[in-house]
Design an enzyme around this catalytic site. Sequence first.
Site, short mmCIF file in Angstrom:
data_model
loop_
_atom_site.label_atom_id
_atom_site.label_comp_id
_atom_site.label_asym_id
_atom_site.label_seq_id
_atom_site.Cartn_x
_atom_site.Cartn_y
_atom_site.Cartn_z
CD GLU A 1 4.36 -12.25 -36.01
OE1 GLU A 1 3.16 -12.82 -35.99
OE2 GLU A 1 4.63 -12.04 -35.58
CB VAL A 2 6.33 -6.23 -33.09
CG1 VAL A 2 6.26 -5.09 -32.16
CG2 VAL A 2 5.27 -7.17 -32.42
CG ASP B 1 9.32 -12.86 -28.38
OD1 ASP B 1 10.39 -12.16 -28.80
OD2 ASP B 1 7.91 -13.55 -28.19
CB ILE B 2 5.26 -11.96 -24.38
CG1 ILE B 2 4.62 -12.67 -23.36
CG2 ILE B 2 4.93 -11.85 -25.81
CD1 ILE B 2 3.92 -10.71 -22.83
CG HIS C 1 11.83 -6.61 -32.85
ND1 HIS C 1 11.44 -6.00 -33.44
CD2 HIS C 1 11.46 -7.81 -33.04
CE1 HIS C 1 9.74 -6.94 -34.11
NE2 HIS C 1 10.65 -8.05 -34.22
CG HIS D 1 13.68 -12.16 -32.43
ND1 HIS D 1 12.21 -12.39 -31.62
CD2 HIS D 1 13.14 -10.93 -33.49
CE1 HIS D 1 11.96 -12.50 -32.76
NE2 HIS D 1 11.94 -11.41 -33.61
P1 AMP Z 1 8.88 -9.95 -34.72
O1 AMP Z 1 8.32 -11.36 -35.78
O2 AMP Z 1 9.97 -10.60 -35.36
O3 AMP Z 1 8.11 -9.00 -35.40
O4 AMP Z 1 8.56 -10.15 -33.57
C1 AMP Z 1 7.65 -9.78 -32.71
C2 AMP Z 1 8.16 -10.45 -31.54
O5 AMP Z 1 7.64 -9.84 -30.36
C3 AMP Z 1 7.81 -11.93 -31.44
O6 AMP Z 1 8.50 -12.93 -31.21
C4 AMP Z 1 6.77 -12.06 -30.09
O7 AMP Z 1 6.40 -12.91 -29.66
C5 AMP Z 1 7.10 -10.52 -28.91
N1 AMP Z 1 6.01 -9.57 -28.09
C6 AMP Z 1 5.18 -9.36 -29.06
N2 AMP Z 1 4.64 -8.54 -28.10
C7 AMP Z 1 5.02 -8.90 -26.78
C8 AMP Z 1 4.83 -8.30 -26.11
N3 AMP Z 1 4.21 -7.35 -25.57
N4 AMP Z 1 6.03 -8.45 -24.78
C9 AMP Z 1 6.95 -9.77 -25.37
N5 AMP Z 1 7.09 -9.93 -26.63
C10 AMP Z 1 6.37 -9.80 -26.95
#
Ligand code: AMP
Length: 121
Positions: free
Chosen positions: A102-103, A36-37, A107, A109
């Site tokens: 958010e994405v 995770d970034i 996924h 974590h």
């Molecule tokens: P969520 O809130 O569960 O959708 O988590 C999305 C996660 O994606 C967050 O913890 C972000 O830090 C992570 N994230 C967003 N963009 C990237 C990226 N380019 N590479 C790695 N992790 C990312």
Amino acid sequence: MINEEYDKNNIFAKILRKEAKADIIFENEYILCFRDIFAIAPVHILIIPKRHFKDIFDFSKNASSEEKVAIFDGFENIIKIFKLDQDGCRLISNFGDHGGQEVPHLHFHLLGGKGLGPMRS
Ligand code: AMP
């Protein structure tokens, strides 16, 4: 096409297409695991299916048995790679608005490497 609502421009879709970079820890035919970034723990790995599923419910309904098993293989491999089996770790999948997702690509974590405390904030 399994899901017409899937947004192909989300960042994880770009990572899967190699249009965006990721620090990849493990991958196989079905899954990709990368850091995770914005890590919130010493170990913060995202485990995603390679096929397009927008969330855990979409995956539960539409993924194959092989894809479902592969997610557990991902957990097992990350736990082994980072030696989390003794001290433990936390696994979270945020789903939808109430889950704070958010994405919009499924996924998980996987967090570890320190005591994470109780879930309540
Ligand atoms: P969520 O809130 O569960 O959708 O988590 C999305 C996660 O994606 C967050 O913890 C972000 O830090 C992570 N994230 C967003 N963009 C990237 C990226 N380019 N590479 C790695 N992790 C990312």
